[in-house]
Design a protein around this motif. Sequence first.
Motif, short mmCIF file in Angstrom:
data_model
loop_
_atom_site.label_atom_id
_atom_site.label_comp_id
_atom_site.label_asym_id
_atom_site.label_seq_id
_atom_site.Cartn_x
_atom_site.Cartn_y
_atom_site.Cartn_z
N LEU A 135 -1.56 6.92 -4.72
CA LEU A 135 -2.12 7.05 -3.40
C LEU A 135 -2.46 8.47 -3.67
CD1 LEU A 135 0.69 5.90 -0.99
CD2 LEU A 135 -1.88 5.22 -1.02
N SER A 136 -1.64 9.54 -4.36
CA SER A 136 -2.19 10.85 -4.44
C SER A 136 -3.44 11.10 -5.20
CB SER A 136 -1.14 11.91 -4.64
OG SER A 136 -0.59 11.29 -5.65
N ARG A 155 -5.99 8.93 -5.10
CA ARG A 155 -7.15 8.51 -4.47
C ARG A 155 -7.81 9.53 -3.46
NH1 ARG A 155 -6.64 2.63 -4.51
NH2 ARG A 155 -7.80 2.69 -2.56
N SER A 156 -8.92 9.14 -3.19
CA SER A 156 -9.66 10.42 -2.37
C SER A 156 -9.08 10.01 -0.98
CB SER A 156 -11.25 10.50 -2.40
OG SER A 156 -11.63 9.09 -2.10
N ALA A 157 -9.13 8.56 -0.74
CA ALA A 157 -8.76 8.13 0.52
C ALA A 157 -7.54 7.26 0.73
CB ALA A 157 -9.85 7.34 1.42
N PRO A 158 -6.55 7.44 1.68
CA PRO A 158 -5.50 6.62 1.56
C PRO A 158 -6.02 5.13 2.25
CG PRO A 158 -5.48 8.22 3.31
CD PRO A 158 -6.52 8.58 2.64
N PRO A 159 -5.73 4.19 1.58
CA PRO A 159 -6.13 2.81 2.07
C PRO A 159 -5.86 2.34 3.26
CG PRO A 159 -4.87 2.75 0.13
CD PRO A 159 -4.85 3.96 0.35
N PHE A 160 -6.49 1.62 3.95
CA PHE A 160 -5.83 1.13 5.21
C PHE A 160 -4.73 0.25 5.00
CE2 PHE A 160 -9.15 2.20 8.38
CZ PHE A 160 -8.23 2.59 9.36
N LEU A 161 -3.72 0.02 5.90
CA LEU A 161 -2.61 -0.87 5.70
C LEU A 161 -2.93 -2.30 6.21
CD1 LEU A 161 0.01 1.70 6.89
CD2 LEU A 161 -0.65 1.53 4.82
N LYS A 162 -2.23 -3.17 5.44
CA LYS A 162 -2.28 -4.53 5.89
C LYS A 162 -1.03 -4.93 6.47
CE LYS A 162 -3.48 -4.91 1.37
NZ LYS A 162 -4.13 -4.23 0.89
N LEU A 222 9.72 -2.05 -2.45
CA LEU A 222 9.49 -2.53 -1.00
C LEU A 222 10.80 -3.47 -0.71
CD1 LEU A 222 8.27 -2.83 1.78
CD2 LEU A 222 6.71 -4.33 0.61
N THR A 252 0.66 -1.34 -0.07
CA THR A 252 -0.07 -0.11 -0.09
C THR A 252 1.04 1.41 -0.06
OG1 THR A 252 -1.69 -1.18 1.21
CG2 THR A 252 -1.83 1.05 1.16
N LEU A 253 1.91 1.41 0.97
CA LEU A 253 2.70 2.59 1.12
C LEU A 253 3.36 2.67 -0.16
CD1 LEU A 253 3.69 1.99 4.82
CD2 LEU A 253 2.21 3.70 3.88
N TYR A 254 3.57 2.00 -1.09
CA TYR A 254 4.34 2.21 -2.37
C TYR A 254 3.70 2.41 -3.73
CZ TYR A 254 8.56 0.72 0.37
OH TYR A 254 9.47 0.66 1.24
N ASP A 261 14.15 -1.77 -0.26
CA ASP A 261 14.23 -1.16 0.73
C ASP A 261 14.25 -2.28 2.05
OD1 ASP A 261 13.93 1.16 -0.57
OD2 ASP A 261 11.93 1.61 0.23
#
Lengths: 199, 308
Positions: free
Chosen positions: A92-93, A95-102, A134, A86-88, A137
């Motif tokens: 993201l920018s 979308r209206s809402a940042p998705p929840f992280l798994k 990811l 998700t964080l990658y 990193d």
Amino acid sequence: MDPLNPPEPLPRPDSTSTGRKILLESDQIERMIRRMAHEILERNQGSRDLYLVGILQGGGALARRLAERIRSIEGKPVSLGTVDITLYRDDLSTRSAPPFLKESLLPESVDNKKIVLVDDVLFTGRSVRCALDLLMDLGRPTHVQLAVLIDRGHRELPIRADFVGKNIPTGRDEVVEVSLDPPRETVALLRRTIGKDHS
Amino acid sequence: MSDFLTSPHLLSVEDLTTDEMNGIFRTADSFLDLSSRTVKKVPSLRGKTLVNLFYEPSTRTRTSFEIAAKRLSADVINITTSQSSVVKGESLLDTVRTIEALGADGVVIRHPSSGVPEWISRRVGCHVINAGDGLREHPTQALLDLYTILKRMGRFEGLQVAIVGDILHSRVARSNIRALTRMGVRVRLVGPPTLIPADRKGWNVDVFYDLKEGIRDCDVVMALRLQLERATASFIPSLKEYARLYGISPQVLRLAKPDVLVLHPGPINRGIEIQDEESFHPHSGILDQVHFGVGVRMAVLYLLMAGQ
């Protein structure tokens, strides 16, 4: 936290949508997974340093299935993990809402491992790009390979799979739905218009 | 702007429902994993700019926001007003409008006057995060205090938390009282009568003027800093007497639950609010608060700013 028994996956897209067509049934899927397990072992000359990493959401169950097969073929367990990309994501920018992280579960370091990234469906290739960034990193694997159950085409990035269960030509607006949760193991093709969701 | 957080700003803990607070804590869990990685950075806020605008001194809050934003790949600009055009007489609104015109996506603001972040948020188009306004609120401090309690104690329900010290001048206490009571925690206020606000309308708290009584059988002790810069010293007979009557020492902690957790928002006046911390080290959550604070602030920044 046991990577073999992760929490329940989120509900899949509604299976009652219009134009749902079953493409693969449970026994066909099982044979594909068994063949892929053998191919992975053949290419890597056994399971030494092998590390199966499922891309959440869809890749977790397939990675687990491949790991079980590889264990029964080789007679010893293989490293298994999952990653949340998700964080990658590159959208993201927009979308209206940042998705929840798994929750990513990587019980071992990726350093000096032969990583096999696992996803259920290969589509635009953007999820794989996220997972590659990811992994870099997280450390320095010696190799990264890609295993997918379904390659549905429509790549937007120069990415291809090393191990493919089945190539299925699709329309861009169709949805390939993979369910690896017993008892209903299926691959289905849904004909419906989707939004701008890249998976 | 997030669909998950209903407000585009974080001005007060009142902006958050309990669901939203729990969502922030869950997101913070994922971000804490990051701090154990070789590359402690993710690209989620790449290309976004966060401005830290501090009209009061701060080390940990400002640094914590800066680290949190940088781990999300945002660009961070720190403005300490003593070195800015504020000393040339620029008005608050002009400063913030300039920052917005420079292209900031979010402003973290600390100001000695209560209500300033809210006032700003109605006049600019970017996200505003309150990092402490006057005596009113310090929402991210309350969130990280609650998160530390959750991580160390495993729950909120049924806990007794004693907030000890200068409650009158403490925005940290005000944010914590609101947030803790909403989570089902029983809050006690402990301190000399001069430092406990007389107007406690809307606060569902128990008040104790005696430390031993106030701390008895409680699960968490939250010591507050004596705000000597706000002339707190004139509210008490002497620092020495305060330390003797209200300082948290290993002796007095024996009256609390055996697994009591001690918190302090920092910076500590050693020997006054907290005495001999080394001797109750396993009970101290003070460094956890700093560590968890980064994860909580990453969660807040991600949930507020990643979308749009």
